[in-house]
Write a protein that holds these residues in place. Sequence first.
Motif, short mmCIF file in Angstrom:
data_model
loop_
_atom_site.label_atom_id
_atom_site.label_comp_id
_atom_site.label_asym_id
_atom_site.label_seq_id
_atom_site.Cartn_x
_atom_site.Cartn_y
_atom_site.Cartn_z
N SER A 134 0.84 -1.20 0.00
CA SER A 134 0.00 0.00 0.00
C SER A 134 0.88 1.24 0.00
CB SER A 134 -0.91 0.00 1.23
OG SER A 134 -0.14 0.04 2.42
N GLY A 135 0.22 2.40 -0.15
CA GLY A 135 0.92 3.66 -0.12
C GLY A 135 1.21 4.20 -1.51
N THR A 136 1.93 5.30 -1.56
CA THR A 136 2.28 5.93 -2.83
C THR A 136 3.75 6.32 -2.83
OG1 THR A 136 1.64 8.12 -2.01
CG2 THR A 136 -0.04 6.84 -3.21
N ILE A 137 4.31 6.44 -4.04
CA ILE A 137 5.67 6.93 -4.23
C ILE A 137 5.58 8.14 -5.15
CG2 ILE A 137 7.95 6.43 -5.20
CD1 ILE A 137 7.54 3.52 -4.52
N HIS A 138 6.27 9.22 -4.81
CA HIS A 138 6.24 10.45 -5.59
C HIS A 138 7.63 10.71 -6.19
CE1 HIS A 138 2.31 12.00 -3.98
NE2 HIS A 138 2.61 11.07 -3.08
N SER A 139 7.64 11.11 -7.45
CA SER A 139 8.88 11.51 -8.11
C SER A 139 8.53 12.60 -9.11
CB SER A 139 9.53 10.31 -8.81
OG SER A 139 10.70 10.71 -9.49
N GLY A 140 8.76 13.85 -8.73
CA GLY A 140 8.36 14.97 -9.58
C GLY A 140 6.85 14.97 -9.77
N ASP A 141 6.41 14.98 -11.02
CA ASP A 141 4.97 14.95 -11.32
C ASP A 141 4.39 13.55 -11.24
OD1 ASP A 141 4.97 17.69 -11.79
OD2 ASP A 141 5.41 17.44 -13.93
N LEU A 142 5.23 12.55 -11.13
CA LEU A 142 4.77 11.15 -11.16
C LEU A 142 4.40 10.67 -9.77
CD1 LEU A 142 4.46 8.42 -12.69
CD2 LEU A 142 6.88 8.01 -12.16
N VAL A 143 3.22 10.04 -9.68
CA VAL A 143 2.77 9.41 -8.44
C VAL A 143 2.44 7.96 -8.73
CG1 VAL A 143 1.08 9.41 -6.56
CG2 VAL A 143 1.81 11.58 -7.59
N LEU A 144 3.05 7.03 -7.99
CA LEU A 144 2.77 5.62 -8.13
C LEU A 144 1.89 5.16 -6.98
CD1 LEU A 144 6.24 4.10 -9.13
CD2 LEU A 144 4.37 4.82 -10.62
N ASP A 145 0.76 4.55 -7.29
CA ASP A 145 -0.14 3.98 -6.29
C ASP A 145 0.22 2.50 -6.17
OD1 ASP A 145 -2.32 2.71 -4.99
OD2 ASP A 145 -3.60 4.42 -5.49
N LEU A 146 0.81 2.12 -5.03
CA LEU A 146 1.37 0.78 -4.87
C LEU A 146 0.31 -0.31 -4.77
CD1 LEU A 146 4.20 1.68 -2.33
CD2 LEU A 146 4.35 1.50 -4.80
N SER A 147 -0.84 0.01 -4.24
CA SER A 147 -1.87 -1.01 -4.08
C SER A 147 -2.71 -1.21 -5.33
CB SER A 147 -2.78 -0.66 -2.89
OG SER A 147 -3.42 0.59 -3.11
N ARG A 148 -2.89 -0.14 -6.10
CA ARG A 148 -3.73 -0.23 -7.31
C ARG A 148 -2.94 -0.45 -8.59
NH1 ARG A 148 -6.33 3.73 -4.15
NH2 ARG A 148 -8.52 3.24 -3.71
N LEU A 149 -1.62 -0.44 -8.50
CA LEU A 149 -0.76 -0.58 -9.68
C LEU A 149 -1.11 0.48 -10.72
CD1 LEU A 149 -0.54 -4.45 -10.23
CD2 LEU A 149 0.70 -3.01 -8.63
N GLN A 150 -1.13 1.72 -10.25
CA GLN A 150 -1.47 2.84 -11.13
C GLN A 150 -0.39 3.90 -11.07
OE1 GLN A 150 -5.30 4.12 -9.64
NE2 GLN A 150 -6.41 2.70 -10.98
#
Length: 228
Positions: A134-150
């Motif tokens: 779960s959770g998210t990872i941020h890198s600049g404008d990019l956001v990764l949603d770890l639980s939804r694979l988005q």
Amino acid sequence: MTVAPHALTPTRARILVVDDEPKIRDLVGRALAEAGYQTDLAADGAAALALAERQHYAMAILDLMMPGLDGRATLARLRERDQHLPVLMLSCVQDVQAKVSCLELGAQDYLTKPFSLAELLARVRVQLRAPASSGTIHSGDLVLDLSRLQADMGNGPVSLTRLEFLLLRELVEHQGESVPKDELLASIWGIDFDPGSNVVDVCVGRLRSKLGFHLIRTVRGAGYQLAG
């Protein structure tokens, strides 16, 4: 119909095995069962699609050359139902273009016959490996949603396959660095994956088509790098 991302339980996951050769179908089914997976077996594409209508699968192993509905057509139909289902193609065809066409249709892996059961099981484990909980990872404008694979570049969330997500996360974790292709193969597809394979290039191409060509840079002689 869109199906939510699969639970990534490493054992007792249910796998659909599709091959018109009874010996291969039964051999793969027994090997998976001995490794702790549940399996359903189908002799052709039509039977596989009928099973997929009734049952949720964590993964499909699909023969390319079958009479009637062949592997490519079956893969396309499975993808219409479920964009997250990991699919491993089996084939006696070693032509690079055949591999590329299957990967571009949405297969995550391609294994040529004859193959060792140990390698097959290793690739299955890679496909069912969880990216994160779960959770998210941020890198600049990019956001990764770890639980939804988005992934979201600011224009709304975009669904990714498991391997697309793992590759993008690997590049995010090495922000500012070039990651060699062989390192991506080892960390995402497994250390024993064919080093001459172009699955990394195809996966990068799919990510660029989904999120923008500018997102991932090709560094000649050095690999790939997340733009930023």
